[in-house]
Write a protein that holds these residues in place. Sequence first.
Motif, PDB file in Angstrom:
ATOM      1  N   LEU A  27     -21.954  14.627  -8.051  1.00  0.00           N
ATOM      2  CA  LEU A  27     -21.416  13.811  -6.962  1.00  0.00           C
ATOM      3  C   LEU A  27     -22.515  12.877  -6.486  1.00  0.00           C
ATOM      4  O   LEU A  27     -23.661  13.316  -6.287  1.00  0.00           O
ATOM      5  N   VAL A  28     -22.181  11.621  -6.310  1.00  0.00           N
ATOM      6  CA  VAL A  28     -23.133  10.641  -5.783  1.00  0.00           C
ATOM      7  C   VAL A  28     -22.612  10.139  -4.442  1.00  0.00           C
ATOM      8  O   VAL A  28     -21.498   9.607  -4.364  1.00  0.00           O
ATOM      9  N   VAL A  29     -23.394  10.345  -3.390  1.00  0.00           N
ATOM     10  CA  VAL A  29     -23.030   9.841  -2.068  1.00  0.00           C
ATOM     11  C   VAL A  29     -23.535   8.403  -1.968  1.00  0.00           C
ATOM     12  O   VAL A  29     -24.745   8.154  -1.968  1.00  0.00           O
ATOM     13  N   VAL A  30     -22.604   7.448  -1.930  1.00  0.00           N
ATOM     14  CA  VAL A  30     -23.002   6.035  -1.893  1.00  0.00           C
ATOM     15  C   VAL A  30     -23.337   5.619  -0.469  1.00  0.00           C
ATOM     16  O   VAL A  30     -22.882   6.235   0.502  1.00  0.00           O
TER      17      VAL A  30
ATOM     18  N   GLU B 142     -16.311   0.065  -9.643  1.00  0.00           N
ATOM     19  CA  GLU B 142     -17.013   0.165 -10.925  1.00  0.00           C
ATOM     20  C   GLU B 142     -17.968  -1.008 -11.136  1.00  0.00           C
ATOM     21  O   GLU B 142     -19.062  -0.839 -11.667  1.00  0.00           O
ATOM     22  N   SER B 143     -17.567  -2.208 -10.707  1.00  0.00           N
ATOM     23  CA  SER B 143     -18.468  -3.360 -10.882  1.00  0.00           C
ATOM     24  C   SER B 143     -19.649  -3.287  -9.920  1.00  0.00           C
ATOM     25  O   SER B 143     -20.752  -3.744 -10.241  1.00  0.00           O
ATOM     26  N   THR B 144     -19.446  -2.694  -8.725  1.00  0.00           N
ATOM     27  CA  THR B 144     -20.522  -2.597  -7.733  1.00  0.00           C
ATOM     28  C   THR B 144     -21.590  -1.591  -8.160  1.00  0.00           C
ATOM     29  O   THR B 144     -22.790  -1.843  -8.022  1.00  0.00           O
ATOM     30  N   TYR B 145     -21.144  -0.442  -8.673  1.00  0.00           N
ATOM     31  CA  TYR B 145     -22.091   0.642  -8.963  1.00  0.00           C
ATOM     32  C   TYR B 145     -22.319   0.875 -10.459  1.00  0.00           C
ATOM     33  O   TYR B 145     -23.136   1.712 -10.834  1.00  0.00           O
ATOM     34  N   GLY B 146     -21.578   0.151 -11.291  1.00  0.00           N
ATOM     35  CA  GLY B 146     -21.598   0.433 -12.727  1.00  0.00           C
ATOM     36  C   GLY B 146     -22.974   0.433 -13.364  1.00  0.00           C
ATOM     37  O   GLY B 146     -23.253   1.229 -14.276  1.00  0.00           O
ATOM     38  N   ALA B 147     -23.864  -0.429 -12.884  1.00  0.00           N
ATOM     39  CA  ALA B 147     -25.204  -0.508 -13.472  1.00  0.00           C
ATOM     40  C   ALA B 147     -26.000   0.783 -13.288  1.00  0.00           C
ATOM     41  O   ALA B 147     -26.983   1.020 -14.003  1.00  0.00           O
ATOM     42  N   HIS B 148     -25.586   1.607 -12.317  1.00  0.00           N
ATOM     43  CA  HIS B 148     -26.320   2.848 -12.033  1.00  0.00           C
ATOM     44  C   HIS B 148     -25.724   4.072 -12.729  1.00  0.00           C
ATOM     45  O   HIS B 148     -26.340   5.152 -12.713  1.00  0.00           O
ATOM     46  N   PHE B 149     -24.528   3.958 -13.280  1.00  0.00           N
ATOM     47  CA  PHE B 149     -23.824   5.143 -13.792  1.00  0.00           C
ATOM     48  C   PHE B 149     -24.670   5.932 -14.791  1.00  0.00           C
ATOM     49  O   PHE B 149     -24.791   7.159 -14.697  1.00  0.00           O
ATOM     50  N   GLN B 150     -25.229   5.234 -15.770  1.00  0.00           N
ATOM     51  CA  GLN B 150     -25.983   5.930 -16.816  1.00  0.00           C
ATOM     52  C   GLN B 150     -27.212   6.626 -16.231  1.00  0.00           C
ATOM     53  O   GLN B 150     -27.495   7.780 -16.553  1.00  0.00           O
ATOM     54  N   THR B 151     -27.902   5.933 -15.337  1.00  0.00           N
ATOM     55  CA  THR B 151     -29.095   6.515 -14.711  1.00  0.00           C
ATOM     56  C   THR B 151     -28.743   7.748 -13.902  1.00  0.00           C
ATOM     57  O   THR B 151     -29.418   8.781 -13.974  1.00  0.00           O
ATOM     58  N   TRP B 152     -27.685   7.642 -13.107  1.00  0.00           N
ATOM     59  CA  TRP B 152     -27.265   8.782 -12.298  1.00  0.00           C
ATOM     60  C   TRP B 152     -26.883   9.970 -13.173  1.00  0.00           C
ATOM     61  O   TRP B 152     -27.218  11.117 -12.869  1.00  0.00           O
ATOM     62  N   SER B 153     -26.157   9.699 -14.252  1.00  0.00           N
ATOM     63  CA  SER B 153     -25.683  10.804 -15.098  1.00  0.00           C
ATOM     64  C   SER B 153     -26.824  11.509 -15.820  1.00  0.00           C
ATOM     65  O   SER B 153     -26.657  12.639 -16.298  1.00  0.00           O
ATOM     66  N   GLU B 154     -27.990  10.847 -15.890  1.00  0.00           N
ATOM     67  CA  GLU B 154     -29.147  11.475 -16.535  1.00  0.00           C
ATOM     68  C   GLU B 154     -29.982  12.287 -15.563  1.00  0.00           C
ATOM     69  O   GLU B 154     -30.902  12.994 -15.979  1.00  0.00           O
ATOM     70  N   ARG B 155     -29.682  12.206 -14.266  1.00  0.00           N
ATOM     71  CA  ARG B 155     -30.418  12.980 -13.259  1.00  0.00           C
ATOM     72  C   ARG B 155     -30.014  14.447 -13.336  1.00  0.00           C
ATOM     73  O   ARG B 155     -28.893  14.782 -13.730  1.00  0.00           O
TER      74      ARG B 155
ATOM     75  N   VAL C  89     -25.821  16.962  -6.851  1.00  0.00           N
ATOM     76  CA  VAL C  89     -25.441  16.109  -5.718  1.00  0.00           C
ATOM     77  C   VAL C  89     -26.632  15.215  -5.390  1.00  0.00           C
ATOM     78  O   VAL C  89     -27.750  15.721  -5.201  1.00  0.00           O
ATOM     79  N   LEU C  90     -26.415  13.930  -5.367  1.00  0.00           N
ATOM     80  CA  LEU C  90     -27.516  13.027  -5.037  1.00  0.00           C
ATOM     81  C   LEU C  90     -27.019  11.896  -4.158  1.00  0.00           C
ATOM     82  O   LEU C  90     -25.841  11.563  -4.144  1.00  0.00           O
ATOM     83  N   TRP C  91     -27.955  11.317  -3.404  1.00  0.00           N
ATOM     84  CA  TRP C  91     -27.660  10.199  -2.513  1.00  0.00           C
ATOM     85  C   TRP C  91     -28.122   8.898  -3.166  1.00  0.00           C
ATOM     86  O   TRP C  91     -29.204   8.870  -3.789  1.00  0.00           O
ATOM     87  N   GLN C  92     -27.327   7.868  -3.059  1.00  0.00           N
ATOM     88  CA  GLN C  92     -27.741   6.562  -3.577  1.00  0.00           C
ATOM     89  C   GLN C  92     -28.981   6.088  -2.825  1.00  0.00           C
ATOM     90  O   GLN C  92     -29.034   6.148  -1.600  1.00  0.00           O
ATOM     91  N   ASP C  93     -29.986   5.630  -3.546  1.00  0.00           N
ATOM     92  CA  ASP C  93     -31.233   5.173  -2.920  1.00  0.00           C
ATOM     93  C   ASP C  93     -30.997   3.891  -2.133  1.00  0.00           C
ATOM     94  O   ASP C  93     -30.191   3.064  -2.504  1.00  0.00           O
TER      95      ASP C  93
END
Length: 549
Positions: free
Chosen positions: A502-505, A528-541, A545-549
Motif C-alpha cells: 500500500l502506498v499512501v499518496v 496512473e499518469s500522475t504516479y505511474g513513473a513511481h510504480f516500478q520503484t515502489w514495487s521494488e521496495r 506500507v510506505l508513504w509517498q516522499d
Amino acid sequence: MPVAFRLPLQVFYEREARHPRQTFLVQPVGGGEVQRLTWAEAGHQARCAAHWLRARELPQGSHIALISKNCAHWIIVDLAIWMAGHVSVPLYPNLTADSVAHVLTHSEAALVFIGKLDDWPAMAPGVPAGVPTISLPLCPAGAFDFNWADLLACSPIQDDPAPAASDLATIIYTSGTTGLPKGVMHSFGALGFAASHGSELFGLGEGDRLLSYLPLCHVAERMFVEMAAIYTGQTVFFAESLDTFLTDLRRARPTALFGVPRIWTKFQMGVYAKIPEKRLDTLLRLPFIGKRVGHKVLAGLGLDALRVALSGAAPVPEALLRWYQRLGLDVLEVYGMTESCGYSHVCRPGQQTLGWIGLPCPGVEVRIDPAGEVQVRSGATMLGYFKDPQKTAETLTADGFLRTGDKGEQDAAGRLRLTGRLKEIFKTSKGKYVAPAPIENRLAEHARIEQVCVVGDGLPAPIGLCVLSAVGEDRQGLRASLERWLEQVNQALDKHERLRQLVVVKDSWAVENGFLTPTLKIKRNVIESTYGAHFQTWSERSESVLWQD
C-alpha cells in the motif's frame, strides 16, 4: 402507440392543478434564510420562461444549455425548456472553460442559462461567441445578455404542451472517467418509464422530503430528486454549500436520501470526530442503550427521519453497511448508468444481502454475456449518443440491450453482484489478469482509507494507492494497522491478486484537481499518469506500507 405511464410534464401539470399551494422547492438564500416555492409558483415561473423561449423563435427541438449548481431554478428552467418545445443540456457546474466549450459546441447549444456557480470567471471564456447567456437568481456577478427578470416579465403560457414519448428530452453529458464526455440522448418516454416504475418501489409520497446536493446534471440526482419529486409530490430542499451542509441536512430532515459511498463514509468520519470509534462501538453493543445511541447519532446528522437511504455510483464497503445497520439505518445499494436513466437494479427494503446489489427494477431485462458482461434492456434505455453513431452501435446490441461494461453474476433469486469493469481489468507482468474494483472495495473497509486505487498493469504484483482520512494518529501506529489490514485482505485474495504494498499518496483526490469525476468516482487514467513513473520503484521496495516522499 400509447404508453402505459405518464410523461414528466403531464405529471407536473397534474400536481400544479391538484395542490398548487403545497411547497415544492425550498431554496437557501443566505444568512439562514430560505425561499419556499409552491407548485403553482414554480409552474408560473416555468410558464413565463417558456413564453420568453418561444418568442426567440428557435427551431423546434433546439438544444438549450444550463450551467448551475443545484438550486430551485435549475428544475424550473428544465421544465420551461420542455414546455417551450426544446431539449435541455445540463453541464457540470465545475468544468474548465475548455470542457464548457466542448459541450456547448458539440451539443449545438442555442442559448445557455447561468445559475449558481462558484467560479464563473474561470468558466465564462468557454461560452462560444454568439451564444446568448441568461442569468438566473443566485447567479454570480458578470455580464449576461438577459436576466431572469426579463423572462418573468412575460405572461405565462396558457397551454399545457405535451411532447411525445419518443421526443428527445435531454442530452446528458457523462462525467467521463476517461476521455471526452459523450452526449447521452434520452426521450421523454425513457424518463417517464424510469420515474413511473421507480417511484412505486419505496412508497414515497407528498409528505416526504428530499435533500438535493449531488449534481442535478448527473442522471442519478436528476432521477432521484427532480423526477422523483414530480412523480411522488415530495418537497425538495437544496443544500446551500459544503460549509452549511449539515445545517441544510438538519433543516430538511430528509425521509429519502441518495448518496455515493464517499458521502456515507464522510458521515461516519464526522461521527468519529466527535466520539471515538471504540467508545461508540462499545455503546452500540449495550442492550437497550445501543438502540438509543444509534438514533441519537442519526439525529445529530439530520438522518433520524430517513426511511429510504440509497447509495450508488460505486460499491459500498460491507463494513460501512453493517455500521449503518447498527445505527438502525439500512443503506440500500442501487445500480444504473447514464445510458439507462440510472434505472437498472435496486435492493428492496428488508431484502438486503451484503455483497449483492439487489434485484432488477420493474421492467428491466438482464442477461450476462459469455464474457461475463452485464447487459440490460428496458424502456429507460438511451436513444444513443449524440452525433456518435459508431459509439452507439458499440454500446447497444442489435436487439437493444445496453452493454454496461461491468462484469457481474446473478444468484438464483436474480440478485446482481458486480465483479469488476471489463476495461479496468489489467494484466501483471506474470500474465495474470486482475480486476481492481473488488479489491478496492475490500481495502476501503479500513476506517482510515478514504480513497483507494489498485494498479498493476505490467508490474509483478498489484499495488494499492490510497488517500487517508484526516484523523490524528501517529504514523507508526497507523503503519502497523495498515500492515495488518493488508495482510488480512491479501489472505482472502487469489495468489495472483495479492498486493505487493500500500502506498499512501500525499495528494488529496478531489473533483477540483481532476482526480475525481463530479460524482466522486476515481479517474484511473489521471491517477496512473500522475504516479505511474513511481510504480516500478515502489514495487521494488521491501516495505508493505510506505508513504509517498
